[in-house]
Design a protein around this motif. Structure first.
Motif, PDB file in Angstrom:
ATOM      1  N   PHE A 113       0.841  -1.210   0.000  1.00 21.19           N
ATOM      2  CA  PHE A 113       0.000   0.000   0.000  1.00 21.19           C
ATOM      3  C   PHE A 113       0.874   1.257   0.000  1.00 21.19           C
ATOM      4  O   PHE A 113       0.624   2.197  -0.747  1.00 21.19           O
ATOM      5  CB  PHE A 113      -0.910  -0.011   1.231  1.00 21.19           C
ATOM      6  CG  PHE A 113      -1.738   1.235   1.390  1.00 21.19           C
ATOM      7  CD1 PHE A 113      -2.949   1.368   0.728  1.00 21.19           C
ATOM      8  CD2 PHE A 113      -1.319   2.281   2.208  1.00 21.19           C
ATOM      9  CE1 PHE A 113      -3.719   2.529   0.872  1.00 21.19           C
ATOM     10  CE2 PHE A 113      -2.074   3.424   2.364  1.00 21.19           C
ATOM     11  CZ  PHE A 113      -3.276   3.545   1.689  1.00 21.19           C
ATOM     12  N   GLY A 114       1.904   1.269   0.819  1.00 25.32           N
ATOM     13  CA  GLY A 114       2.763   2.445   0.903  1.00 25.32           C
ATOM     14  C   GLY A 114       3.577   2.686  -0.345  1.00 25.32           C
ATOM     15  O   GLY A 114       3.915   3.829  -0.664  1.00 25.32           O
ATOM     16  N   CYS A 123       2.688   1.770  -3.554  1.00 25.08           N
ATOM     17  CA  CYS A 123       1.887   1.939  -4.769  1.00 25.08           C
ATOM     18  C   CYS A 123       1.538   3.405  -5.014  1.00 25.08           C
ATOM     19  O   CYS A 123       1.578   4.245  -4.111  1.00 25.08           O
ATOM     20  CB  CYS A 123       0.588   1.126  -4.655  1.00 25.08           C
ATOM     21  SG  CYS A 123       0.799  -0.620  -4.960  1.00 25.08           S
ATOM     22  N   VAL A 155      -1.458   6.240  -6.282  1.00 22.87           N
ATOM     23  CA  VAL A 155      -2.807   6.468  -5.733  1.00 22.87           C
ATOM     24  C   VAL A 155      -3.790   5.423  -6.244  1.00 22.87           C
ATOM     25  O   VAL A 155      -4.632   4.912  -5.486  1.00 22.87           O
ATOM     26  CB  VAL A 155      -3.293   7.887  -6.092  1.00 22.87           C
ATOM     27  CG1 VAL A 155      -4.754   8.069  -5.675  1.00 22.87           C
ATOM     28  CG2 VAL A 155      -2.419   8.938  -5.428  1.00 22.87           C
ATOM     29  N   LYS A 203      -3.221   2.302  -4.303  1.00 23.66           N
ATOM     30  CA  LYS A 203      -3.687   2.454  -2.916  1.00 23.66           C
ATOM     31  C   LYS A 203      -5.208   2.289  -2.836  1.00 23.66           C
ATOM     32  O   LYS A 203      -5.734   1.655  -1.909  1.00 23.66           O
ATOM     33  CB  LYS A 203      -3.290   3.825  -2.368  1.00 23.66           C
ATOM     34  CG  LYS A 203      -1.796   4.015  -2.128  1.00 23.66           C
ATOM     35  CD  LYS A 203      -1.546   5.372  -1.515  1.00 23.66           C
ATOM     36  CE  LYS A 203      -0.108   5.801  -1.448  1.00 23.66           C
ATOM     37  NZ  LYS A 203       0.905   4.830  -1.167  1.00 23.66           N
ATOM     38  N   CYS A 257      -4.058   1.304   5.999  1.00 25.75           N
ATOM     39  CA  CYS A 257      -4.422   1.480   4.590  1.00 25.75           C
ATOM     40  C   CYS A 257      -5.563   2.476   4.389  1.00 25.75           C
ATOM     41  O   CYS A 257      -6.112   2.580   3.271  1.00 25.75           O
ATOM     42  CB  CYS A 257      -4.796   0.132   3.960  1.00 25.75           C
ATOM     43  SG  CYS A 257      -3.415  -1.027   3.919  1.00 25.75           S
ATOM     44  N   VAL A 313      -3.982  10.057   2.459  1.00 28.19           N
ATOM     45  CA  VAL A 313      -2.766   9.421   1.947  1.00 28.19           C
ATOM     46  C   VAL A 313      -1.788  10.447   1.384  1.00 28.19           C
ATOM     47  O   VAL A 313      -0.656  10.108   1.079  1.00 28.19           O
ATOM     48  CB  VAL A 313      -3.090   8.364   0.873  1.00 28.19           C
ATOM     49  CG1 VAL A 313      -3.960   7.276   1.463  1.00 28.19           C
ATOM     50  CG2 VAL A 313      -3.751   8.977  -0.347  1.00 28.19           C
TER      51      VAL A 313
END
Length: 609
Positions: free
Chosen positions: A558-559, A561, A563, A566, A593, A609
């Motif tokens: 997740f971190g 990737c 947008v 995510k 996440c 994010v």
């Protein structure tokens, strides 16, 4: 590899000497004292601070009330176990302790040392008393470190120095004694202001080997050194000590050097190969470097998943180095026979082939000066094939590669090791990992090393196990990570493509749910292949996120990737909200996440994010 030649394989004439003769012995233990200790509340509830505080105060009262009888009870099998519990509880300051408790802890340590010091030699050689002394010395650095700067040394410090003198008087004999050697190791740590447990291994509770699904083909982890604790060298706490402690430490080191070299030729090397004294020498090198050496040139990295020193062995830049004017430095020179090249070759060859001597050589390579390292490497030069194929000596070769100091030496080592890599058996892949690490750090002939390695993915031996995890060859996985992180871009891309061709969604999920493989194989791919990893994990994303290890991999993807990626992760987790809520790991992944913000709308998610 033949048995050691210069390091004497048969014990010299002097062994235990008169250790234990004509020493002060305490009386037989009084059964009433043991009964009294049994009546104390020594099993507090760790979750209840009040219970811990009550037990701590009761333990201190018990230690103080024993007085001179403490030494007697220490020699009793049942009594020593109870005393160890009292020491660990009573000499630890629990949360919520008041100023009076701090004073009581210091007074209690003084009373315990006063009772034990006159019988130090007897307790050191006693199988039960030695454990009590070690427990007391474990608490000394922190408590003695409370003394304010400028104050006169406390009485406790004087008692520690008395026991250090006892160790010095019978140093060679104690080092070879199965119980007294542990006392000497703890004493060396205390004199350096180092808590013994931070550099010494935990006690072995059972001889039965525990099966480890991540331990590699041969079941042996070469990154684990039995003379090294898990935190060394990443987080060794140092406490202030009186100046007399350093003088006493240097005196002990000089006594070891002078007495061993004054005996028959090879006696010091015999000590280095002795199963009891070799850990003492290794400990001496390490604590001297930590306390009185030059700091490491590069701060060690950290990881919150597993201890780094057990996962990726650190390089020379992460270790402190001995001062060249110090007695421990002179000891390193004497251990390998620094003054004569032909003698050094024989000694290094002999130490490398001995299970205990090899550990001493490894610790020496970690902290020695560049000149000593170079001389030790010259002892291996030209015989690398023999070292790499030997079940013991290959670890010394790995240490030489990990702690290489300059590009020229790195080129020499890689030039001799690279042709051997493809023919190494599975239980020697630690040599390949160390070679890949060395080539990457100094960019020393990376092309030759990469082409000499066997198939990177095939060598991993990945096998999916029941329960969602996988089995992997640890050293092969380390090799992959070293290539992905340290090699030039052209070889990194080749390695990535080779791995990506072979990874399937099921295999990627099992790797993500296993601690070591996820750290060594998936994490290095995140910066460049996060979208690819996401496509593999998406089919099983909720179950991976609910796994106690897998959730970290999901958060990592997740971190890394963009947008769009995510949002795909958040959407996949949101679809299984009830399942995620019922799992502790799932709730962590849900929060990390930003799934809650995703469900509120795109604007809230983008802002989060």
């Amino acid at each position: 590899m033949p048995s050691p030649t210069t390091p004497s394989s048969s014990p010299p004439s002097a062994h235990y000497g008169r250790l234990g003769h004509d020493v002060s012995r305490p009386r037989r233990p009084n059964p009433d004292d043991v009964s009294y200790l049994l009546s104390l509340p020594l099993s507090p509830d760790p979750s209840d601070p009040e219970s811990v505080l009550t037990s701590s105060r009761a333990a201190r009262a018990g230690l103080t009330s024993l007085g001179p009888s403490l030494a007697s009870v220490s020699g009793d099998a049942r009594g020593s176990s109870l005393l160890e519990s009292c020491v660990r509880l009573g000499l630890s300051l629990p949360p919520g302790g008041e100023e009076d408790d701090v004073r009581d802890v210091r007074d209690c340590l003084e009373a315990v040392l006063t009772s034990a010091a006159p019988y130090a030699e007897f307790l050191a050689i006693n199988r039960y008393g030695s454990h009590v002394l070690q427990a007391v010395l474990e608490r000394c650095p922190e408590i003695l470190g409370m003394d304010k700067e400028g104050e006169a040394p406390s009485k406790s410090a004087g008692k520690v120095l008395e026991m250090a003198d006892v160790a010095k008087d019978s140093l060679l004999e104690m080092m070879q004694h199965i119980s007294a050697s542990h006392f000497v190791r703890s004493m060396l740590c205390v004199l350096c202001g180092v808590t013994p447990s931070s550099v010494l291994p935990p006690s072995k509770k059972s001889k039965k080997k525990k099966k480890n699904s991540q331990s590699g083909v041969d079941g042996f982890d070469p990154a684990f050194n039995p003379t090294t604790a898990a935190s060394y060298p990443t987080s060794v706490p140092l406490h202030s000590t009186p100046s007399s402690f350093k003088s006493s430490f240097d005196s002990l080191t000089s006594a070891l050097l002078n007495r061993s070299t004054s005996k028959e030729v090879g006696f010091l090397q015999y000590l280095a190969c002795h199963s009891c004294s070799s850990p003492v020498i290794s400990c001496l090198f390490r604590v001297a470097a930590v306390a009185y050496g030059s700091p490491p040139s590069s701060p060690p990295p950290t990881t919150d998943l597993v201890n780094l020193s057990r996962t990726l062995p650190l390089s020379s830049a992460h270790y402190p180095k001995l001062q060249q004017s110090s007695p421990p430095h002179a000891l390193t020179c004497a251990v390998i026979g620094m003054d004569d090249a032909s003698t050094c070759l024989k000694i290094v060859y002999g130490l490398s082939g001995d299970p205990s001597g090899s550990l001493v050589l490894e610790s020496l390579l970690e902290v020695c000066s560049s000149a000593v390292y170079r001389r030790a490497w010259e002892g291996m030069d030209g015989r690398v094939k023999e070292y790499a194929s030997d079940p013991v000596a290959n670890h010394a070769l790995q240490a030489a590669m990990r702690h290489c100091r300059d590009e020229a030496t790195a080129g020499e080592i890689v030039g001799q090791v690279a042709p051997l890599l493809r023919g190494l058996p599975p239980n020697r892949r630690g040599v390949a990992a160390a070679a890949a690490s060395l080539a990457g750090r100094f960019e020393a002939d990376c092309e030759r090393v990469y082409n000499s390695l066997p198939g990177l993915f095939e060598s991993l031996g990945l096998e999916v196990e029941e329960g969602g995890g996988c089995r992997v060859d640890v050293n092969a996985a380390r090799t992959v990570r070293y290539v992905l992180e340290g090699f030039p871009e052209v070889w990194r891309k080749k390695a990535e493509e080779e791995i990506k061709k072979s990874l399937t969604p099921a295999l990627a999920t099992s790797v993500a749910c296993t601690g070591l493989p996820s750290l060594l194989l998936l994490d290095p791919l995140l910066p460049t292949s996060s979208s690819f990893l996401l496509s593999l994990l998406l089919p099983n994303l909720p179950s991976t996120a609910c796994h106690h290890v897998g959730w970290r991999s999901v958060v990592g993807v997740f971190g890394a990737c963009d947008v769009k990626g995510k949002m795909a992760v958040a959407q996949g987790l949101a679809a299984e909200g009830r399942r995620m809520e019922g799992s502790n790991s799932g709730r962590k992944a849900w929060a990390a996440c930003k799934v809650e913000e995703f469900m509120e709308g795109k604007a809230a998610f983008l802002a989060a994010v």
